[in-house]
Design an enzyme around this catalytic site. Structure first.
Site, PDB file in Angstrom:
ATOM      1  N   LYS A  55       0.839  -1.210   0.000  1.00  0.00           N
ATOM      2  CA  LYS A  55       0.000   0.000   0.000  1.00  0.00           C
ATOM      3  C   LYS A  55       0.868   1.251   0.000  1.00  0.00           C
ATOM      4  O   LYS A  55       0.603   2.203  -0.749  1.00  0.00           O
ATOM      5  CB  LYS A  55      -0.923   0.003   1.228  1.00  0.00           C
ATOM      6  CG  LYS A  55      -2.057  -1.003   1.142  1.00  0.00           C
ATOM      7  CD  LYS A  55      -2.764  -1.166   2.476  1.00  0.00           C
ATOM      8  CE  LYS A  55      -3.768  -2.310   2.426  1.00  0.00           C
ATOM      9  NZ  LYS A  55      -4.334  -2.646   3.746  1.00  0.00           N
ATOM     10  N   GLN A  99      -4.127  -0.965  10.116  1.00  0.00           N
ATOM     11  CA  GLN A  99      -4.104  -2.313   9.538  1.00  0.00           C
ATOM     12  C   GLN A  99      -4.645  -3.335  10.545  1.00  0.00           C
ATOM     13  O   GLN A  99      -4.184  -3.395  11.686  1.00  0.00           O
ATOM     14  CB  GLN A  99      -2.667  -2.668   9.126  1.00  0.00           C
ATOM     15  CG  GLN A  99      -2.534  -3.982   8.407  1.00  0.00           C
ATOM     16  CD  GLN A  99      -3.203  -3.999   7.033  1.00  0.00           C
ATOM     17  OE1 GLN A  99      -3.122  -3.044   6.274  1.00  0.00           O
ATOM     18  NE2 GLN A  99      -3.884  -5.091   6.727  1.00  0.00           N
ATOM     19  N   ASP A 122     -10.655   3.718   4.858  1.00  0.00           N
ATOM     20  CA  ASP A 122     -11.109   2.324   4.778  1.00  0.00           C
ATOM     21  C   ASP A 122     -12.640   2.240   4.835  1.00  0.00           C
ATOM     22  O   ASP A 122     -13.214   1.196   4.530  1.00  0.00           O
ATOM     23  CB  ASP A 122     -10.536   1.508   5.953  1.00  0.00           C
ATOM     24  CG  ASP A 122      -9.341   0.656   5.528  1.00  0.00           C
ATOM     25  OD1 ASP A 122      -9.201   0.389   4.323  1.00  0.00           O
ATOM     26  OD2 ASP A 122      -8.561   0.258   6.422  1.00  0.00           O
TER      27      ASP A 122
END
Ligand SMILES: NC(=O)c1ccc[n+]([C@@H]2O[C@H](COP(=O)([O-])OP(=O)(O)OC[C@H]3O[C@@H](n4cnc5c(N)ncnc54)[C@H](OP(=O)(O)O)[C@@H]3O)[C@@H](O)[C@H]2O)c1
Length: 296
Positions: A55, A99, A122
């Site tokens: 990412k 994460q 997200d």
């Protein structure tokens, strides 16, 4: 036998990344800074390390400012929340990604709730989930966004189609169902307690499988001509003692029935990370009061 159109997520993701890079450059010209993405990785989970590295690499390639925060696995909850608060306050950061999974002593919900909703790229924060639920602009989780883009590449107008989503997780199944509802599909959300899943699936013009069970949906369940989106990523034994990745749909039988289908790998996976970048770029535009045009 007829063959389904293969929906190439690698090629489509490349197109999206190109558009995001253009917009990132336009943002940098207008705002005199790059869009900023912060990734928080607590602990040493090897799979998470690989995801985070890719990412951050992509963020740099697309012209973003990116930062990585790597607290140890034993970080206390308050310290992690303080770290997130410092990123919320950082003007150079537009998107924050925590994460998952987090170390067992820290609840994911609490960490996600600490992210400012306008930086929640997200789309996991309850404010964004709620906005999606009531049909307001929101940051939507990246995997369902990628799935919708793949579906629309096969069929731009979805009004009135029967959509079946198998799997009801907060990060894939539920937001996927809401996106399809917003497209005026008639949506069925199936799960592990669904009775006669074969019959439910066989009515689907659009099928999204997000379960995590290798090949659980055979071609025989699929309506001829259906759009089939396979979110599942399952590692199974392959040839010569190696392992391979397969989806939740039995690709070899499904490809002869479906009208279009995503492969695994190379379908939904690449789209997810492309949409993380799109969401981050959008967050930058919105935070800076610049107009964000849909169409990515
Ligand atoms: N390609 C990507 O970028 C991407 C992104 C995210 C996830 N994934 C993959 O997608 C899959 C799903 O991920 P997730 O995070 O949504 O998983 P999850 O949180 O484990 O949810 C799985 C869902 O499947 C349902 N389910 C389990 N067994 C079932 C059965 N026999 N019949 C019908 N439904 C069943 C569960 O139902 P209950 O709610 O009743 O338990 C649950 O709703 C995994 O393989 C994951 O690796 C891929």
């Amino acid at each position: 036998m007829a063959e389904a159109l293969i929906l190439n997520g690698v090629a489509m993701a490349a197109e999206i990344k190109g558009l995001v890079a253009e917009r990132a450059a336009a943002f940098a010209a207008a705002a005199k800074r790059q869009p900023g993405l912060a990734v928080v990785l607590a602990g040493e989970n090897p799979a998470s390390q690989v995801y985070v590295r890719s990412k951050l690499k992509l963020a740099r390639e697309l012209g973003f400012h990116s930062v990585e925060r790597r607290p140890p696995a034993d970080i206390v909850k308050d310290a992690l929340l303080a770290l997130i608060a410092s990123l919320n306050a950082d003007e150079a950061i537009d998107g924050i990604l925590v994460q998952l999974p987090l170390p067992a002593h820290i609840g994911a919900e609490e960490a996600i709730a600490a992210i400012a909703p306008e930086k929640d790229v997200d789309g996991f924060h309850v404010v964004n989930a709620g906005r999606l639920f009531i049909g307001k602009p929101a940051f939507v989780p990246c995997t369902p966004l990628g799935c919708l883009r793949l579906i629309k590449s096969a069929q731009p107008k979805l009004t009135g189609l029967n959509a079946v989503v198998v799997g009801r997780s907060n990060i894939v199944g539920k937001p996927m169902a809401h996106l399809l509802l917003a497209e005026d599909c008639t949506v069925t959300l199936a799960h592990s307690k669904t009775k006669d899943l074969a019959a439910v699936v066989s009515g689907a013009d659009i099928l999204v499988a997000a379960v995590g069970r290798p090949g659980m949906i055979p071609g025989a369940w699929i309506k001829p001509g259906a759009i089939v989106i396979d979110v599942g990523i399952n590692r199974v034994p392959g040839l010569e003692g190696k392992s391979k990745l397969v989806g939740d749909v039995d690709f070899e039988t499904a490809r002869h029935v479906a009208g279009s289908i995503t492969p695994v790998p190379g379908g939904v996976g690449p789209m997810t990370v492309a949409y993380l970048m799109a969401n981050t770029c959008r967050a930058a535009f919105l935070r800076h009061g610049l107009p964000w045009q849909d169409g990515i």
